[in-house]
Design a protein around this motif. Structure first.
Motif, mmCIF file in Angstrom:
data_model
loop_
_atom_site.group_PDB
_atom_site.id
_atom_site.type_symbol
_atom_site.label_atom_id
_atom_site.label_comp_id
_atom_site.label_asym_id
_atom_site.label_seq_id
_atom_site.Cartn_x
_atom_site.Cartn_y
_atom_site.Cartn_z
ATOM 1 N N ASP A 5 0.341 -0.981 -0.232
ATOM 2 C CA ASP A 5 0.383 -0.200 -0.147
ATOM 3 C C ASP A 5 1.116 1.442 0.105
ATOM 4 O OD1 ASP A 5 -2.190 1.595 0.587
ATOM 5 O OD2 ASP A 5 -1.754 2.081 2.356
ATOM 6 N N TYR A 6 0.603 2.091 -1.282
ATOM 7 C CA TYR A 6 1.713 3.841 -1.247
ATOM 8 C C TYR A 6 1.507 4.035 0.374
ATOM 9 C CZ TYR A 6 4.033 7.513 -2.875
ATOM 10 O OH TYR A 6 4.615 8.550 -3.323
ATOM 11 N N ASP A 7 -0.137 5.069 1.032
ATOM 12 C CA ASP A 7 -0.055 5.442 2.223
ATOM 13 C C ASP A 7 0.514 4.328 3.372
ATOM 14 O OD1 ASP A 7 -1.132 7.062 0.684
ATOM 15 O OD2 ASP A 7 -2.789 6.690 0.890
ATOM 16 N N ASN A 8 0.748 3.251 3.269
ATOM 17 C CA ASN A 8 1.174 2.899 4.617
ATOM 18 C C ASN A 8 2.165 1.034 4.286
ATOM 19 O OD1 ASN A 8 1.482 2.007 6.930
ATOM 20 N ND2 ASN A 8 -1.258 1.111 7.257
ATOM 21 N N PRO A 9 3.065 1.674 3.540
ATOM 22 C CA PRO A 9 4.194 0.456 3.392
ATOM 23 C C PRO A 9 4.114 -0.686 3.859
ATOM 24 C CG PRO A 9 4.906 3.000 2.892
ATOM 25 C CD PRO A 9 3.935 2.486 3.523
ATOM 26 N N ASP A 10 4.252 -1.868 3.937
ATOM 27 C CA ASP A 10 4.277 -2.546 4.395
ATOM 28 C C ASP A 10 5.754 -3.054 4.540
ATOM 29 O OD1 ASP A 10 4.544 -4.951 5.616
ATOM 30 O OD2 ASP A 10 3.252 -7.006 4.525
ATOM 31 N N MET A 11 6.731 -2.838 5.602
ATOM 32 C CA MET A 11 8.099 -2.956 5.847
ATOM 33 C C MET A 11 8.281 -4.343 5.550
ATOM 34 S SD MET A 11 9.153 0.117 5.083
ATOM 35 C CE MET A 11 11.182 0.079 4.879
ATOM 36 N N PRO A 30 7.251 -0.368 -8.026
ATOM 37 C CA PRO A 30 6.589 0.918 -9.312
ATOM 38 C C PRO A 30 7.706 1.852 -9.150
ATOM 39 C CG PRO A 30 5.729 0.155 -6.991
ATOM 40 C CD PRO A 30 6.468 -0.476 -6.954
ATOM 41 N N THR A 31 7.169 2.781 -10.418
ATOM 42 C CA THR A 31 7.660 4.035 -9.558
ATOM 43 C C THR A 31 7.054 5.154 -10.013
ATOM 44 O OG1 THR A 31 9.173 4.915 -11.927
ATOM 45 C CG2 THR A 31 9.999 3.288 -10.363
ATOM 46 N N GLU A 32 7.187 6.322 -10.599
ATOM 47 C CA GLU A 32 6.048 7.380 -11.090
ATOM 48 C C GLU A 32 5.429 7.364 -12.018
ATOM 49 O OE1 GLU A 32 8.332 8.276 -9.197
ATOM 50 O OE2 GLU A 32 9.780 10.374 -9.929
ATOM 51 N N THR A 33 6.864 7.196 -12.975
ATOM 52 C CA THR A 33 6.946 6.782 -14.442
ATOM 53 C C THR A 33 5.590 5.211 -14.572
ATOM 54 O OG1 THR A 33 8.723 5.890 -14.584
ATOM 55 C CG2 THR A 33 8.419 8.729 -14.329
ATOM 56 N N VAL A 34 6.630 4.570 -14.885
ATOM 57 C CA VAL A 34 6.446 3.349 -14.738
ATOM 58 C C VAL A 34 6.650 2.140 -14.443
ATOM 59 C CG1 VAL A 34 5.820 3.850 -17.303
ATOM 60 C CG2 VAL A 34 7.812 3.157 -16.606
ATOM 61 N N SER A 122 10.393 9.837 -7.413
ATOM 62 C CA SER A 122 9.772 10.955 -5.913
ATOM 63 C C SER A 122 8.908 9.780 -5.034
ATOM 64 C CB SER A 122 9.441 11.254 -6.222
ATOM 65 O OG SER A 122 8.323 11.319 -7.312
ATOM 66 N N HIS A 123 8.556 8.063 -6.285
ATOM 67 C CA HIS A 123 7.431 7.760 -5.880
ATOM 68 C C HIS A 123 7.823 6.483 -4.768
ATOM 69 C CE1 HIS A 123 5.221 3.478 -5.805
ATOM 70 N NE2 HIS A 123 4.851 4.301 -6.837
ATOM 71 N N LYS A 124 7.282 6.584 -3.438
ATOM 72 C CA LYS A 124 7.533 6.684 -1.576
ATOM 73 C C LYS A 124 8.117 4.763 -1.831
ATOM 74 C CE LYS A 124 4.621 7.704 1.690
ATOM 75 N NZ LYS A 124 3.529 6.923 2.328
ATOM 76 N N ILE A 125 7.107 3.812 -2.589
ATOM 77 C CA ILE A 125 7.741 2.448 -2.711
ATOM 78 C C ILE A 125 8.869 2.253 -2.872
ATOM 79 C CG2 ILE A 125 7.256 0.119 -3.334
ATOM 80 C CD1 ILE A 125 4.160 1.159 -3.081
ATOM 81 N N ILE A 164 11.821 -13.301 -13.311
ATOM 82 C CA ILE A 164 12.498 -12.721 -12.144
ATOM 83 C C ILE A 164 11.805 -13.264 -10.542
ATOM 84 C CG2 ILE A 164 12.707 -10.520 -13.153
ATOM 85 C CD1 ILE A 164 9.835 -9.518 -12.178
ATOM 86 N N ASP A 165 12.474 -12.601 -9.261
ATOM 87 C CA ASP A 165 12.451 -12.935 -8.220
ATOM 88 C C ASP A 165 11.716 -12.645 -7.311
ATOM 89 O OD1 ASP A 165 14.851 -14.065 -8.358
ATOM 90 O OD2 ASP A 165 15.922 -12.508 -8.705
ATOM 91 N N MET A 166 10.498 -11.557 -8.010
ATOM 92 C CA MET A 166 10.198 -10.227 -6.906
ATOM 93 C C MET A 166 8.733 -9.096 -7.649
ATOM 94 S SD MET A 166 10.073 -9.183 -3.112
ATOM 95 C CE MET A 166 8.692 -8.788 -2.549
ATOM 96 N N ILE A 167 7.719 -9.668 -7.720
ATOM 97 C CA ILE A 167 7.086 -8.279 -8.141
ATOM 98 C C ILE A 167 6.183 -7.538 -6.818
ATOM 99 C CG2 ILE A 167 5.837 -7.205 -9.766
ATOM 100 C CD1 ILE A 167 6.246 -9.427 -11.422
ATOM 101 N N VAL A 168 6.746 -5.916 -7.316
ATOM 102 C CA VAL A 168 6.463 -5.714 -5.717
ATOM 103 C C VAL A 168 4.531 -4.231 -6.421
ATOM 104 C CG1 VAL A 168 6.158 -3.914 -4.415
ATOM 105 C CG2 VAL A 168 8.575 -4.811 -4.630
ATOM 106 N N ASP A 169 3.459 -5.037 -6.551
ATOM 107 C CA ASP A 169 2.144 -4.120 -6.872
ATOM 108 C C ASP A 169 2.044 -2.359 -5.832
ATOM 109 O OD1 ASP A 169 0.001 -3.810 -7.296
ATOM 110 O OD2 ASP A 169 -0.788 -5.626 -7.730
ATOM 111 N N GLY A 170 2.407 -1.928 -6.575
ATOM 112 C CA GLY A 170 1.499 -0.421 -5.587
ATOM 113 C C GLY A 170 0.589 0.001 -6.489
#
Ligand code: AMP
Ligand code: MG
Length: 346
Positions: A5-11, A30-34, A122-125, A164-170
């Motif tokens: 979750d963007y607002d409350n990322p699971d560390m 994810p980043t703010e672009t792609v 700038s993307h938080k994740i 690939i080893d992991m996909i983080v879905d933000g």
């Protein structure tokens, strides 16, 4: 696939992603672009894995992503004055800057060049993952080379699952177009790829900049493009894309005629329309790419729509075109590439 979750990322997921990167593995995030496909940017073998997973030609260099300005010094050999000005103004954000590289940056990621491309997203994740890994992270778009860049985790999964080893879905990315790239290694900086940070915005703070001719026209086979990525086919869906240019009412009429004829011959037609025009088409599968009054909405949806046409199995896509001011330059740059510079004037 791990939802964060963007607002409350699971560390714990952020740490898991960072551990994979530290061990030389690959993580899409994810980043703010792609979405980017991240690997340790100082580890030549991790970088080779990135090229392999994407099927990317090895002379197409990667961008190093940092999460803190202190990570810049060790990877570049010089920071020109104009670069400092645009870094201050636009970082963190969707701007990539090309610097002379430091020794520690492997040539595997720079396509053999003595320069290195750097971005501070700038993307938080994205920032949390890079920070936790404590490394500059090479992260090209997380798609198969040549396909439209991914703006959803599902796009990454479709292209790279199992590789690939992991996909983080933000969630969906905001800008939807890759970063602006500017080369500051010469006296007059040069724009190599347009993006959400526009030429106009950059010129407002550092004065005139040059624009690589490959930004707006089909690259000349005899010219070596400054941004090597420019010479490769990009953003191409399976369908052939044809841009229809001219007065919008005439464009609509032309596309309706073409679509009607094609359908009679059993050709499956897709039409890339806008909020303002979508109800004016009577043939084909019509997708609304966004609001002409708000070009950011078009930038944000463009790649998703190109992928959707593929998913729908259309044979040909007729697309409206957009004003090239501001972010429109980036939108038209990507659309022209998707169309292989094919267009009809009405
Ligand atoms: P992507 O990572 O897919 O957004 O694309 C990265 C793009 O950055 C490449 O296609 C190059 O065009 C450009 N790039 C990266 N490093 C350099 C460099 N050292 N010199 C010029 N262009 C670069
Ligand atoms: Mg790419």
């Amino acid at each position: 696939m791990a939802k964060v979750d963007y607002d409350n990322p699971d560390m714990s997921q952020i740490k898991k992603a960072a551990d994979i990167l530290k061990r030389g593995g690959l993580v899409a995030f994810p980043t703010e672009t792609v979405y980017g496909l991240g690997g340790n940017g100082l580890d030549a073998s991790a970088c080779r894995k990135i090229y392999e997973a994407k099927g990317r030609p090895s002379d197409n260099p990667l961008i190093l992503h940092i999460s803190d300005i202190s990570q810049l010094d060790p990877i570049v050999s010089k920071i020109p004055e104009k670069a400092k000005v645009i870094m201050n103004k636009f970082w963190p954000g969707p701007l990539t800057i090309i610097f002379p590289k430091a020794e520690c940056v492997p040539k595997e990621i720079t396509g053999g060049f003595n320069t290195v491309a750097v971005r501070f997203p700038s993307h938080k994740i994205a920032r949390l993952i890079i920070q936790e890994a404590g490394l500059p992270i090479a992260a090209p778009s997380a798609n198969s080379s040549g396909k439209p860049s991914p703006t959803r985790a599902s796009h990454v999964e479709f292209d790279l699952f199992g590789k690939i080893d992991m996909i983080v879905d933000g969630g969906a990315t905001e800008v939807g177009l890759e970063s602006t790239i500017i080369d500051v290694t010469n006296e007059t900086p040069m724009l190599l790829r347009p993006g959400a940070i526009t030429r106009e915005m950059i010129e407002e703070v550092i004065g005139h900049i040059d624009v690589d001719p490959a930004v707006f026209s089909k690259p000349d086979k005899n010219l070596v493009p400054k941004a090597p990525g420019m010479k490769y086919t990009h953003y191409s869906p399976k369908a052939s894309v044809i841009l229809v240019k001219g007065d919008i009412e005439k464009v609509i009429e032309k596309i309706n005629n073409l679509a009607e004829n094609d359908e009679k011959q059993g050709v499956k037609v897709g039409i890339m329309a806008t909020l303002q025009t979508k109800d004016k088409y009577s043939f084909g599968t019509v997708l609304d790419v966004g609001d002409r009054e708000n070009p950011e909405t078009i930038g944000s949806n463009l790649f998703k729509m190109l992928r959707k046409f593929d998913f729908l199995g259309v044979d040909v896509v007729y697309s409206e075109v957009f004003d090239e001011a501001g972010e429109g330059a980036a939108i038209m740059n990507r659309l022209n590439k998707a169309a292989g510079y094919n267009y009809i004037n009405v």
